[in-house]
Motif scaffolding. Structure first.
Motif, PDB file in Angstrom:
ATOM      1  N   ASN A 193      14.724  71.715  19.916  1.00 24.23           N
ATOM      2  CA  ASN A 193      14.965  70.595  19.018  1.00 24.23           C
ATOM      3  C   ASN A 193      16.310  69.930  19.321  1.00 24.23           C
ATOM      4  OD1 ASN A 193      14.354  68.952  16.657  1.00 24.23           O
ATOM      5  ND2 ASN A 193      16.009  70.078  15.686  1.00 24.23           N
ATOM      6  N   ASN A 194      17.342  70.754  19.487  1.00 24.13           N
ATOM      7  CA  ASN A 194      18.673  70.215  19.780  1.00 24.13           C
ATOM      8  C   ASN A 194      18.697  69.500  21.128  1.00 24.13           C
ATOM      9  OD1 ASN A 194      19.811  71.152  17.386  1.00 24.13           O
ATOM     10  ND2 ASN A 194      20.379  73.097  18.273  1.00 24.13           N
ATOM     11  N   ILE A 195      18.062  70.099  22.124  1.00 26.17           N
ATOM     12  CA  ILE A 195      18.010  69.478  23.450  1.00 26.17           C
ATOM     13  C   ILE A 195      17.280  68.135  23.363  1.00 26.17           C
ATOM     14  CG2 ILE A 195      17.004  69.688  25.769  1.00 26.17           C
ATOM     15  CD1 ILE A 195      17.554  72.771  25.479  1.00 26.17           C
ATOM     16  N   GLY A 196      16.156  68.127  22.648  1.00 23.48           N
ATOM     17  CA  GLY A 196      15.415  66.877  22.473  1.00 23.48           C
ATOM     18  C   GLY A 196      16.256  65.803  21.808  1.00 23.48           C
ATOM     19  N   SER A 197      17.013  66.190  20.803  1.00 22.45           N
ATOM     20  CA  SER A 197      17.852  65.220  20.096  1.00 22.45           C
ATOM     21  C   SER A 197      18.935  64.646  21.005  1.00 22.45           C
ATOM     22  CB  SER A 197      18.487  65.869  18.864  1.00 22.45           C
ATOM     23  OG  SER A 197      17.486  66.204  17.933  1.00 22.45           O
ATOM     24  N   VAL A 198      19.524  65.484  21.857  1.00 20.97           N
ATOM     25  CA  VAL A 198      20.548  64.990  22.778  1.00 20.97           C
ATOM     26  C   VAL A 198      19.918  64.035  23.796  1.00 20.97           C
ATOM     27  CG1 VAL A 198      22.181  65.624  24.599  1.00 20.97           C
ATOM     28  CG2 VAL A 198      22.104  66.941  22.496  1.00 20.97           C
ATOM     29  N   TYR A 199      18.772  64.409  24.339  1.00 20.58           N
ATOM     30  CA  TYR A 199      18.096  63.503  25.276  1.00 20.58           C
ATOM     31  C   TYR A 199      17.781  62.172  24.604  1.00 20.58           C
ATOM     32  CZ  TYR A 199      17.513  66.754  29.175  1.00 20.58           C
ATOM     33  OH  TYR A 199      17.738  67.589  30.244  1.00 20.58           O
ATOM     34  N   GLN A 200      17.397  62.227  23.359  1.00 19.78           N
ATOM     35  CA  GLN A 200      17.115  60.986  22.638  1.00 19.78           C
ATOM     36  C   GLN A 200      18.367  60.129  22.523  1.00 19.78           C
ATOM     37  OE1 GLN A 200      14.325  61.500  19.558  1.00 19.78           O
ATOM     38  NE2 GLN A 200      15.142  59.831  18.342  1.00 19.78           N
ATOM     39  N   GLU A 201      19.492  60.761  22.218  1.00 14.28           N
ATOM     40  CA  GLU A 201      20.748  60.009  22.117  1.00 14.28           C
ATOM     41  C   GLU A 201      21.180  59.441  23.472  1.00 14.28           C
ATOM     42  OE1 GLU A 201      23.632  61.581  19.004  1.00 14.28           O
ATOM     43  OE2 GLU A 201      22.450  63.367  19.483  1.00 14.28           O
ATOM     44  N   MET A 202      20.688  60.069  24.539  1.00 14.10           N
ATOM     45  CA  MET A 202      20.997  59.594  25.893  1.00 14.10           C
ATOM     46  C   MET A 202      19.934  58.598  26.395  1.00 14.10           C
ATOM     47  SD  MET A 202      22.111  63.311  27.451  1.00 14.10           S
ATOM     48  CE  MET A 202      22.603  62.769  29.076  1.00 14.10           C
ATOM     49  N   ASN A 203      19.037  58.185  25.484  1.00  9.80           N
ATOM     50  CA  ASN A 203      17.956  57.248  25.799  1.00  9.80           C
ATOM     51  C   ASN A 203      16.975  57.775  26.832  1.00  9.80           C
ATOM     52  OD1 ASN A 203      19.060  55.358  23.966  1.00  9.80           O
ATOM     53  ND2 ASN A 203      20.442  54.601  25.551  1.00  9.80           N
ATOM     54  N   ALA A 205      13.127  63.806  25.673  1.00 13.94           N
ATOM     55  CA  ALA A 205      13.291  64.105  24.246  1.00 13.94           C
ATOM     56  C   ALA A 205      11.948  64.512  23.659  1.00 13.94           C
ATOM     57  CB  ALA A 205      13.851  62.894  23.504  1.00 13.94           C
ATOM     58  N   MET A 206      10.923  63.734  23.958  1.00 14.44           N
ATOM     59  CA  MET A 206       9.595  64.014  23.421  1.00 14.44           C
ATOM     60  C   MET A 206       9.082  65.373  23.907  1.00 14.44           C
ATOM     61  SD  MET A 206       7.336  62.660  21.429  1.00 14.44           S
ATOM     62  CE  MET A 206       7.561  60.899  21.485  1.00 14.44           C
ATOM     63  N   GLU A 207       9.313  65.675  25.175  1.00 14.12           N
ATOM     64  CA  GLU A 207       8.888  66.960  25.747  1.00 14.12           C
ATOM     65  C   GLU A 207       9.465  68.132  24.945  1.00 14.12           C
ATOM     66  OE1 GLU A 207      10.073  69.558  29.686  1.00 14.12           O
ATOM     67  OE2 GLU A 207      10.056  67.368  29.872  1.00 14.12           O
ATOM     68  N   TYR A 208      10.754  68.066  24.655  1.00 15.71           N
ATOM     69  CA  TYR A 208      11.404  69.173  23.931  1.00 15.71           C
ATOM     70  C   TYR A 208      11.027  69.193  22.454  1.00 15.71           C
ATOM     71  CZ  TYR A 208      13.919  70.812  27.955  1.00 15.71           C
ATOM     72  OH  TYR A 208      14.219  71.357  29.179  1.00 15.71           O
ATOM     73  N   HIS A 209      10.868  68.026  21.841  1.00 14.54           N
ATOM     74  CA  HIS A 209      10.456  68.002  20.437  1.00 14.54           C
ATOM     75  C   HIS A 209       9.045  68.560  20.280  1.00 14.54           C
ATOM     76  CE1 HIS A 209      14.072  66.199  19.082  1.00 14.54           C
ATOM     77  NE2 HIS A 209      13.850  65.003  19.591  1.00 14.54           N
ATOM     78  N   LEU A 210       8.175  68.282  21.239  1.00 18.06           N
ATOM     79  CA  LEU A 210       6.812  68.822  21.179  1.00 18.06           C
ATOM     80  C   LEU A 210       6.811  70.342  21.366  1.00 18.06           C
ATOM     81  CD1 LEU A 210       4.859  66.016  23.072  1.00 18.06           C
ATOM     82  CD2 LEU A 210       4.683  66.599  20.631  1.00 18.06           C
ATOM     83  N   LYS A 211       7.700  70.848  22.223  1.00 11.30           N
ATOM     84  CA  LYS A 211       7.827  72.300  22.379  1.00 11.30           C
ATOM     85  C   LYS A 211       8.282  72.935  21.063  1.00 11.30           C
ATOM     86  CE  LYS A 211       8.979  72.762  27.305  1.00 11.30           C
ATOM     87  NZ  LYS A 211       9.990  73.268  28.241  1.00 11.30           N
ATOM     88  N   SER A 212       9.249  72.307  20.437  1.00 10.93           N
ATOM     89  CA  SER A 212       9.748  72.812  19.160  1.00 10.93           C
ATOM     90  C   SER A 212       8.637  72.782  18.111  1.00 10.93           C
ATOM     91  CB  SER A 212      10.942  71.978  18.695  1.00 10.93           C
ATOM     92  OG  SER A 212      11.422  72.448  17.457  1.00 10.93           O
ATOM     93  N   LEU A 213       7.897  71.687  18.059  1.00 12.14           N
ATOM     94  CA  LEU A 213       6.805  71.558  17.097  1.00 12.14           C
ATOM     95  C   LEU A 213       5.776  72.670  17.272  1.00 12.14           C
ATOM     96  CD1 LEU A 213       5.206  70.054  14.903  1.00 12.14           C
ATOM     97  CD2 LEU A 213       4.240  68.628  16.735  1.00 12.14           C
ATOM     98  N   ALA A 214       5.389  72.937  18.506  1.00 16.01           N
ATOM     99  CA  ALA A 214       4.378  73.971  18.762  1.00 16.01           C
ATOM    100  C   ALA A 214       4.833  75.328  18.230  1.00 16.01           C
ATOM    101  CB  ALA A 214       4.082  74.052  20.261  1.00 16.01           C
ATOM    102  N   ILE A 215       6.095  75.652  18.440  1.00 13.24           N
ATOM    103  CA  ILE A 215       6.618  76.931  17.957  1.00 13.24           C
ATOM    104  C   ILE A 215       6.687  76.953  16.436  1.00 13.24           C
ATOM    105  CG2 ILE A 215       8.660  78.420  17.866  1.00 13.24           C
ATOM    106  CD1 ILE A 215       9.205  77.550  20.792  1.00 13.24           C
ATOM    107  N   MET A 216       7.175  75.878  15.850  1.00  8.60           N
ATOM    108  CA  MET A 216       7.305  75.827  14.388  1.00  8.60           C
ATOM    109  C   MET A 216       5.938  75.910  13.711  1.00  8.60           C
ATOM    110  SD  MET A 216      10.336  76.082  13.606  1.00  8.60           S
ATOM    111  CE  MET A 216      12.032  75.737  13.999  1.00  8.60           C
ATOM    112  N   GLU A 217       4.916  75.306  14.329  1.00  4.50           N
ATOM    113  CA  GLU A 217       3.569  75.429  13.783  1.00  4.50           C
ATOM    114  C   GLU A 217       3.090  76.879  13.856  1.00  4.50           C
ATOM    115  OE1 GLU A 217       1.652  70.996  14.447  1.00  4.50           O
ATOM    116  OE2 GLU A 217       1.467  72.448  16.096  1.00  4.50           O
ATOM    117  N   LYS A 218       3.377  77.523  14.992  1.00  2.00           N
ATOM    118  CA  LYS A 218       2.983  78.923  15.162  1.00  2.00           C
ATOM    119  C   LYS A 218       3.679  79.820  14.136  1.00  2.00           C
ATOM    120  CE  LYS A 218       2.429  79.745  19.616  1.00  2.00           C
ATOM    121  NZ  LYS A 218       2.725  80.168  20.991  1.00  2.00           N
ATOM    122  N   LEU A 219       4.943  79.495  13.854  1.00  2.00           N
ATOM    123  CA  LEU A 219       5.718  80.275  12.885  1.00  2.00           C
ATOM    124  C   LEU A 219       5.392  79.898  11.434  1.00  2.00           C
ATOM    125  CD1 LEU A 219       9.232  80.223  14.612  1.00  2.00           C
ATOM    126  CD2 LEU A 219       7.635  82.148  14.489  1.00  2.00           C
TER     127      LEU A 219
END
Length: 170
Positions: free
Chosen positions: A117-127, A132-146
């Motif tokens: 999530n943090n990595i995705g947010s930094v990539y987003q701030e770097m345009n 960003a989407m790749e990392y946010h989707l990874k985070s989402l998959a884990i959070m859904e599993k949890l």
């Protein structure tokens, strides 16, 4: 810790500093590493970033010596957050990636999700919206599993912001 959690930073700082003196006299490095992390957090919350970094680096030195990988992971996440707030995105990314690498190696699923999530947010701030989407989707998959409702909501928010930044409004 109670003072820290309730936002009473002056008292949290006072008692953690007193604890650090005692643990230094006892030569209790594990407790010192923990206290230094607390002192870093207290200073971070007060926006005393230079002081926070000083304490996190003291904690890191001990944690490396003790091979406390998850302690290092948490410190790296907090240091990354400081650099992110300061708009030093390259350095923030370096620290978040260090945390991610440890979390992956240690199979700490929840910390992986936070790091992604943090990595995705930094990539987003770097345009860099695709990364960003790749990392946010990874985070989402884990959070859904949890089954973390808060984590899923945060991931959706970040994914929505990435779409918005890309002007994808469908």
């Amino acid at each position: 810790i109670c003072y820290l959690q309730t936002g009473n930073y002056p008292l949290a700082l006072e008692y953690n500093l007193k604890s650090s003196v005692i643990f230094e006299k006892l030569d209790d490095e594990a407790s010192l590493a923990y206290i230094y992390s607390n002192l870093g957090l207290i200073n971070k919350y007060q926006q005393n970033y230079a002081e926070a970094l000083k304490f996190y680096k003291k904690s890191i030195a001990i944690r490396k010596k003790q091979n406390d990988k998850m302690g290092l992971c948490y410190n790296y996440i907090n240091i990354g957050a400081i650099y992110d707030v300061q708009k030093d995105f390259g350095t923030a990314l370096d620290y978040f990636i260090k945390a991610k690498d440890i979390a992956e190696t240690e199979n700490s699923i929840r910390e992986c999700a936070h790091a992604y999530n943090n990595i995705g947010s930094v990539y987003q701030e770097m345009n860099q919206y695709e990364k960003a989407m790749e990392y946010h989707l990874k985070s989402l998959a884990i959070m859904e599993k949890l089954e973390s409702k808060e984590g899923v909501a945060m991931s959706y928010l970040n994914i929505g912001q990435a779409h918005q930044s890309k002007k994808e409004f469908k």
